[in-house]
Design a protein around this motif. Structure first.
Motif, PDB file in Angstrom:
ATOM      1  N   ASN A   1       0.826  -1.206   0.000  1.00  0.00           N
ATOM      2  CA  ASN A   1       0.000   0.000   0.000  1.00  0.00           C
ATOM      3  C   ASN A   1       0.861   1.258   0.000  1.00  0.00           C
ATOM      4  OD1 ASN A   1      -2.460  -1.215  -0.170  1.00  0.00           O
ATOM      5  ND2 ASN A   1      -2.908  -1.152   2.005  1.00  0.00           N
ATOM      6  N   LEU A   2       1.980   1.217   0.717  1.00  0.00           N
ATOM      7  CA  LEU A   2       2.906   2.343   0.678  1.00  0.00           C
ATOM      8  C   LEU A   2       3.501   2.497  -0.722  1.00  0.00           C
ATOM      9  CD1 LEU A   2       4.720   1.914   4.113  1.00  0.00           C
ATOM     10  CD2 LEU A   2       3.452   3.945   3.359  1.00  0.00           C
ATOM     11  N   SER A   3       3.749   1.357  -1.378  1.00  0.00           N
ATOM     12  CA  SER A   3       4.224   1.398  -2.752  1.00  0.00           C
ATOM     13  C   SER A   3       3.201   2.089  -3.646  1.00  0.00           C
ATOM     14  CB  SER A   3       4.502  -0.016  -3.265  1.00  0.00           C
ATOM     15  OG  SER A   3       4.724  -0.023  -4.670  1.00  0.00           O
ATOM     16  N   LEU A   4       1.933   1.752  -3.469  1.00  0.00           N
ATOM     17  CA  LEU A   4       0.872   2.367  -4.265  1.00  0.00           C
ATOM     18  C   LEU A   4       0.783   3.871  -3.996  1.00  0.00           C
ATOM     19  CD1 LEU A   4      -1.513   2.008  -6.223  1.00  0.00           C
ATOM     20  CD2 LEU A   4      -2.953   1.510  -4.242  1.00  0.00           C
TER      21      LEU A   4
ATOM     22  N   GLY B   1      11.494   7.454  -5.688  1.00  0.00           N
ATOM     23  CA  GLY B   1      12.430   6.453  -5.181  1.00  0.00           C
ATOM     24  C   GLY B   1      11.843   5.668  -4.022  1.00  0.00           C
ATOM     25  N   LEU B   2      11.066   6.340  -3.171  1.00  0.00           N
ATOM     26  CA  LEU B   2      10.398   5.643  -2.069  1.00  0.00           C
ATOM     27  C   LEU B   2       9.427   4.599  -2.595  1.00  0.00           C
ATOM     28  CD1 LEU B   2       9.537   8.344   0.646  1.00  0.00           C
ATOM     29  CD2 LEU B   2      11.000   6.323   0.908  1.00  0.00           C
ATOM     30  N   GLY B   3       8.756   4.918  -3.692  1.00  0.00           N
ATOM     31  CA  GLY B   3       7.811   3.963  -4.274  1.00  0.00           C
ATOM     32  C   GLY B   3       8.494   2.684  -4.705  1.00  0.00           C
ATOM     33  N   VAL B   4       9.688   2.816  -5.307  1.00  0.00           N
ATOM     34  CA  VAL B   4      10.453   1.642  -5.740  1.00  0.00           C
ATOM     35  C   VAL B   4      10.906   0.825  -4.527  1.00  0.00           C
ATOM     36  CG1 VAL B   4      12.528   0.856  -6.935  1.00  0.00           C
ATOM     37  CG2 VAL B   4      11.217   2.787  -7.854  1.00  0.00           C
ATOM     38  N   ILE B   5      11.397   1.522  -3.492  1.00  0.00           N
ATOM     39  CA  ILE B   5      11.869   0.825  -2.294  1.00  0.00           C
ATOM     40  C   ILE B   5      10.718   0.070  -1.622  1.00  0.00           C
ATOM     41  CG2 ILE B   5      12.777   1.154   0.041  1.00  0.00           C
ATOM     42  CD1 ILE B   5      14.377   3.532  -1.070  1.00  0.00           C
ATOM     43  N   PHE B   6       9.581   0.736  -1.464  1.00  0.00           N
ATOM     44  CA  PHE B   6       8.431   0.078  -0.841  1.00  0.00           C
ATOM     45  C   PHE B   6       7.937  -1.095  -1.693  1.00  0.00           C
ATOM     46  CE2 PHE B   6       7.518   4.243   1.471  1.00  0.00           C
ATOM     47  CZ  PHE B   6       7.938   3.743   2.696  1.00  0.00           C
TER      48      PHE B   6
END
Length: 365
Positions: free
Chosen positions: A159-162, A229-234
């Protein structure tokens, strides 16, 4: 939000069941391998998806119930497939709209706890004598605490990725669940995949890599949505958590002698309860009175979609089996990726579209 053997959570992407090998404690395929290639929607019920689609129905015990005619059964199955597909698409885009609100983006644990409660409520309803979809079975809390923690991460991280990614990248990245689960099964249980299946995973991984690169590049056009970048990490940590959860599910099936619905019936309330102790220290709450009424409606819609996904998945597996569930998973993946691309503002000639086709081609072939 919404969740491999694959999830819908409450992650937004949603895992169809396969025959379960009680002797070996893993899912079996017609070729004798431990897992079939599945669409990402089959790995993670998104939010619920990962868990919902892992569910298996107990064999019917009431021989007196009249059997539906083939035409009626087929028509009913098609209706539930359409409902499941629309609900899955709805929950992904509804959750994305909710997370686009900066005041709600960092209240992920609260949102997950809400969906876990909806999951438990749905299962509780379906276990009542009126529906009798399964027989509840209790287990000691200490036995499933690790699984409940994994379940929470399986929902929260995707969900954080989304929240920090485009819908297209979020959904395409979930394709990596299949190769990561295969790798975990090999490392932990020495299970292997047929050579043809391994060859199919190569383009899937290559395609995800291409989408990750091009989708995260900054764009000069403010109307083009990109992945941070946070989206990729999550996304990557979420894939690891979802894969571990999937592998553990098979182990807990054998260890506790419970089917998926019985297991989830115990997990969901425990996961929700445990999150209550962490929420005050992690979540950033909005001023609730200032949250627009449209956001509250979306949150209720998300819970409604999660409930529908749970219910429809049971009927799909009961009436059609895992093969049809796999096809439905592919349809959902393609639909979400296509709609995500349309709403991203990217041109048809954007280079990341090549990665999308390569990745999807890898899981469908």
């Amino acid at each position: 939000m919404a969740g491999p053997s694959s999830p819908p959570s409450v992650s937004s992407s949603v895992t169809e069941t396969e025959p379960y090998d009680e002797k070996n404690g893993m899912r079996s395929s017609p070729e004798g391998s431990f897992v079939n290639l599945k669409a990402p929607d089959e790995m993670d019920i998104g939010e619920l998806g990962e868990d919902v689609e892992r569910m298996e129905l107990l064999p019917p015990t009431d021989d007196e119930k009249p059997q539906p005619t083939p035409d009626t059964s087929t028509r009913t199955a098609i209706i539930w497939m359409v409902v499941n597909t629309l609900a899955t698409i709805g929950i992904v885009f509804t959750n994305k709209a909710i997370f686009s609100d900066p005041s709600l983006k960092l209240a992920q644990l609260t949102f997950a706890a809400f969906h876990f409660f909806i999951t438990w409520l749905t299962l509780f309803t379906l276990s009542r004598p009126r529906f009798a979809m399964f027989v509840p079975k209790r287990v000691a809390i200490k036995q499933i605490i690790p699984l409940a923690i994994a379940m929470s991460l399986n929902v929260i991280l995707p969900n954080l990725s989304l929240a920090f990614s485009t819908v297209t990248f979020y959904q395409v990245a979930r394709i990596l669940l299949t190769p990561v689960v295969a790798l975990m099964n090999f490392v932990l249980y020495k299970a292997t995949l047929p050579r043809n299946a391994i060859f199919a995973l190569v383009p899937a991984c290559l395609g995800v890599g291409m989408v990750s690169y091009y989708d995260s590049l900054p764009s000069a056009d403010a109307n083009v949505k990109t992945t941070s970048g946070l989206g990729v990490i999550f996304a990557m940590t979420g894939i690891f958590a979802s894969s571990l959860y999937t592998v553990w599910i098979a182990s807990y099936h054998k260890k506790l002698q419970m089917n998926s619905m019985q297991l989830l019936f115990n997990q969901a309330p425990l996961a929700s309860f445990m999150l209550l102790y962490v929420i005050p220290f992690v979540d950033t709450f909005p001023t609730w009175t200032q949250v627009h009424v449209s956001r509250w409606i979306m949150i209720l819609m998300s819970g409604f979609f999660a409930c529908i996904i749970n219910m429809s998945q049971f009927f799909i597996i009961a009436q059609t089996g895992p093969v049809s569930s796999t096809v439905v998973g592919h349809v959902k993946t393609c639909s979400i990726v296509a709609l995500g691309w349309i709403t991203s503002g990217r041109a048809v000639g954007d280079k990341s579209v090549i990665g999308v086709f390569i990745a999807i081609g890898g899981i469908i072939t």
